[in-house]
Design a protein around this motif. Sequence first.
Motif, PDB file in Angstrom:
ATOM      1  N   GLU A 282       0.852  -1.184   0.000  1.00 38.30           N
ATOM      2  CA  GLU A 282       0.000   0.000   0.000  1.00 38.30           C
ATOM      3  C   GLU A 282       0.885   1.230   0.000  1.00 38.30           C
ATOM      4  N   SER A 283       0.403   2.290  -0.620  1.00 38.69           N
ATOM      5  CA  SER A 283       1.153   3.539  -0.642  1.00 38.69           C
ATOM      6  C   SER A 283       1.329   4.067   0.770  1.00 38.69           C
ATOM      7  N   SER A 284       2.564   4.412   1.112  1.00 43.09           N
ATOM      8  CA  SER A 284       2.849   4.959   2.439  1.00 43.09           C
ATOM      9  C   SER A 284       4.026   5.904   2.336  1.00 43.09           C
ATOM     10  N   ASN A 285       4.306   6.591   3.425  1.00 45.24           N
ATOM     11  CA  ASN A 285       5.456   7.482   3.488  1.00 45.24           C
ATOM     12  C   ASN A 285       6.305   7.069   4.668  1.00 45.24           C
ATOM     13  N   VAL A 286       7.459   6.522   4.393  1.00 45.98           N
ATOM     14  CA  VAL A 286       8.356   6.016   5.431  1.00 45.98           C
ATOM     15  C   VAL A 286       9.460   7.034   5.689  1.00 45.98           C
ATOM     16  N   TRP A 287       9.684   7.315   6.968  1.00 48.96           N
ATOM     17  CA  TRP A 287      10.759   8.221   7.379  1.00 48.96           C
ATOM     18  C   TRP A 287      11.488   7.534   8.520  1.00 48.96           C
ATOM     19  N   GLY A 288      12.574   6.846   8.209  1.00 46.51           N
ATOM     20  CA  GLY A 288      13.285   6.046   9.201  1.00 46.51           C
ATOM     21  C   GLY A 288      14.577   6.693   9.644  1.00 46.51           C
ATOM     22  N   GLY A 289      14.936   6.466  10.901  1.00 45.06           N
ATOM     23  CA  GLY A 289      16.141   7.082  11.440  1.00 45.06           C
ATOM     24  C   GLY A 289      17.116   6.102  12.043  1.00 45.06           C
ATOM     25  N   LEU A 290      17.866   6.575  13.022  1.00 44.92           N
ATOM     26  CA  LEU A 290      18.853   5.732  13.703  1.00 44.92           C
ATOM     27  C   LEU A 290      18.192   4.497  14.299  1.00 44.92           C
ATOM     28  N   LYS A 291      17.034   4.679  14.893  1.00 44.19           N
ATOM     29  CA  LYS A 291      16.328   3.569  15.539  1.00 44.19           C
ATOM     30  C   LYS A 291      15.992   2.466  14.553  1.00 44.19           C
ATOM     31  N   ASP A 292      15.715   2.840  13.316  1.00 46.39           N
ATOM     32  CA  ASP A 292      15.315   1.885  12.285  1.00 46.39           C
ATOM     33  C   ASP A 292      16.489   1.344  11.481  1.00 46.39           C
ATOM     34  N   GLY A 293      17.686   1.875  11.728  1.00 47.30           N
ATOM     35  CA  GLY A 293      18.851   1.444  10.977  1.00 47.30           C
ATOM     36  C   GLY A 293      18.941   2.026   9.583  1.00 47.30           C
ATOM     37  N   MET A 294      18.152   3.060   9.288  1.00 44.39           N
ATOM     38  CA  MET A 294      18.197   3.663   7.957  1.00 44.39           C
ATOM     39  C   MET A 294      19.297   4.716   7.846  1.00 44.39           C
ATOM     40  N   VAL A 295      19.767   5.225   8.980  1.00 51.00           N
ATOM     41  CA  VAL A 295      20.947   6.087   9.009  1.00 51.00           C
ATOM     42  C   VAL A 295      21.863   5.609  10.120  1.00 51.00           C
ATOM     43  N   ASP A 296      23.138   5.971  10.020  1.00 54.87           N
ATOM     44  CA  ASP A 296      24.104   5.574  11.040  1.00 54.87           C
ATOM     45  C   ASP A 296      25.362   6.411  10.838  1.00 54.87           C
ATOM     46  N   LEU A 297      26.360   6.159  11.656  1.00 56.54           N
ATOM     47  CA  LEU A 297      27.681   6.732  11.464  1.00 56.54           C
ATOM     48  C   LEU A 297      28.642   5.638  11.041  1.00 56.54           C
ATOM     49  N   ALA A 309      34.364   9.635  21.279  1.00 57.88           N
ATOM     50  CA  ALA A 309      33.622   8.475  20.776  1.00 57.88           C
ATOM     51  C   ALA A 309      32.540   8.049  21.768  1.00 57.88           C
ATOM     52  N   ALA A 310      32.876   8.078  23.051  1.00 51.81           N
ATOM     53  CA  ALA A 310      31.909   7.689  24.083  1.00 51.81           C
ATOM     54  C   ALA A 310      30.746   8.676  24.140  1.00 51.81           C
ATOM     55  N   LEU A 311      31.047   9.969  24.002  1.00 48.75           N
ATOM     56  CA  LEU A 311      29.995  10.981  24.018  1.00 48.75           C
ATOM     57  C   LEU A 311      29.052  10.794  22.834  1.00 48.75           C
ATOM     58  N   VAL A 312      29.609  10.533  21.665  1.00 47.73           N
ATOM     59  CA  VAL A 312      28.781  10.337  20.466  1.00 47.73           C
ATOM     60  C   VAL A 312      27.914   9.093  20.628  1.00 47.73           C
ATOM     61  N   ALA A 313      28.483   8.029  21.163  1.00 46.48           N
ATOM     62  CA  ALA A 313      27.694   6.811  21.390  1.00 46.48           C
ATOM     63  C   ALA A 313      26.551   7.076  22.364  1.00 46.48           C
ATOM     64  N   GLN A 314      26.823   7.871  23.380  1.00 45.07           N
ATOM     65  CA  GLN A 314      25.778   8.215  24.352  1.00 45.07           C
ATOM     66  C   GLN A 314      24.656   9.011  23.696  1.00 45.07           C
ATOM     67  N   LYS A 315      25.033  10.016  22.907  1.00 39.83           N
ATOM     68  CA  LYS A 315      24.026  10.850  22.256  1.00 39.83           C
ATOM     69  C   LYS A 315      23.244  10.055  21.211  1.00 39.83           C
ATOM     70  N   LYS A 316      23.910   9.161  20.530  1.00 37.90           N
ATOM     71  CA  LYS A 316      23.212   8.302  19.570  1.00 37.90           C
ATOM     72  C   LYS A 316      22.127   7.492  20.275  1.00 37.90           C
ATOM     73  N   GLN A 317      22.466   6.910  21.404  1.00 39.25           N
ATOM     74  CA  GLN A 317      21.485   6.109  22.129  1.00 39.25           C
ATOM     75  C   GLN A 317      20.346   6.973  22.647  1.00 39.25           C
ATOM     76  N   GLU A 318      20.651   8.178  23.049  1.00 41.73           N
ATOM     77  CA  GLU A 318      19.609   9.092  23.523  1.00 41.73           C
ATOM     78  C   GLU A 318      18.636   9.449  22.400  1.00 41.73           C
ATOM     79  N   ILE A 319      19.154   9.621  21.186  1.00 45.31           N
ATOM     80  CA  ILE A 319      18.260   9.876  20.055  1.00 45.31           C
ATOM     81  C   ILE A 319      17.388   8.650  19.791  1.00 45.31           C
ATOM     82  N   ILE A 320      18.005   7.471  19.795  1.00 45.52           N
ATOM     83  CA  ILE A 320      17.253   6.232  19.576  1.00 45.52           C
ATOM     84  C   ILE A 320      16.165   6.049  20.624  1.00 45.52           C
ATOM     85  N   ASP A 321      16.480   6.391  21.873  1.00 46.02           N
ATOM     86  CA  ASP A 321      15.530   6.218  22.973  1.00 46.02           C
ATOM     87  C   ASP A 321      14.490   7.331  23.045  1.00 46.02           C
ATOM     88  N   GLY A 322      14.624   8.349  22.197  1.00 47.79           N
ATOM     89  CA  GLY A 322      13.686   9.454  22.218  1.00 47.79           C
ATOM     90  C   GLY A 322      13.957  10.478  23.298  1.00 47.79           C
TER      91      GLY A 322
END
Length: 367
Positions: A282-297, A309-322
């Motif tokens: 079905e037609s849809s509009n998907v917008w996926g992020g770090l949580k979905d694995g559609m973007v990463d570093l 590196a540790a700070l970036v990993a922390q912030k990445k997880q915070e984005i994933i967790d909302g």
Amino acid sequence: MNIDRRTLLKGAAAAAGLAALSPLHALAAIPKPTLPLKIGFVYVSPIGDAGWTYQHDLGRKAVEESFGDKVQTKYVESVSEGADAERVIRDFAANGHQLVFATSFGYMNPTLKVARAFPKTVFEHATGYKQAANVGIYAARYYEARYLAGIIAAKMSTTGTAGYIAAFPIPEVVMGINAFVRGMRSVNPDAQLKVVWVNAWFDPGKEREAALTLAAQNADVLTHHTDSTAVVQAAEEKGLYAIGYHSDMSKYGPKAHLTAATHHWEGFYRKVVQDVIDGSWESSNVWGGLKDGMVDLAPLNPVVPGDVAALVAQKKQEIIDGKLHPFAGPLFDQDGRQVIGAGASLTDEELLKMNYYVEGIVGKLPK
């Protein structure tokens, strides 16, 4: 997260002065296809071995690997936006391709035009904002990875100034620029970002020239929203740092390349193909992020300190967790006007209409 943005699309269309589309149920249902499913991919630049098109082609190859003789894929690369795109998309549909992926923003209107003539063919358009009953749209939350990359840029810069080579001033690109400087300023409130627009998705010569211009303006970390590896290569030659885009570009600048904001379409492409084969698409509009694995570093260069590196990993997880939003308030534009206050974040609808620079960017956004 993956969301359906139909209501957001109406707002974006209105903001752009575009007429609303007909209801999605106006066209006939998509029939279950005969196998093998013929799939066409339309690419705006050469595939090469890095960049926007390369990442989409990895998705195509993943489909072939997963579905074997149930599918037949074909691609056409270096297709310019406009009449050429319409011709290629129409050729795919006319020659029995039951699913067509159109992978550039400027393919939106040509895709819709062809879709009206082939109502039983499925079309998926990357980064657009117009749907139809047989046209779905998809994009990634590139800005999430951009924010993290900005943290790295600020931590590694000695001048406090980074340079950004950009293609076209559409919301997708502006979001990335703003997210990058927001990441920078989260660790260095005085950081600045300078932007050069090249008005092309893929033009290695212009990209290189822009990179050298920014290097001459005291930018010691360079990044880009363009398709080639020219910016990373220029940074390597000048002894500067670089942050790639779309793909891991480290082999083009082993010393310069700190990381890259990368895109990953394999999972999405496999799902769409399975849905078409099952007759459940079905037609849809998907917008996926770090949580979905559609973007990463991409993996960090060993030159990046462990605490960064540790700070970036922390912030990445915070984005994933909302817990962290790259556009959380207080947020001000570059003229000091408050866009949102503390405790609020830009909504998806507001992000899709972003047409201003935030604080920390030097120069004016082209209109």
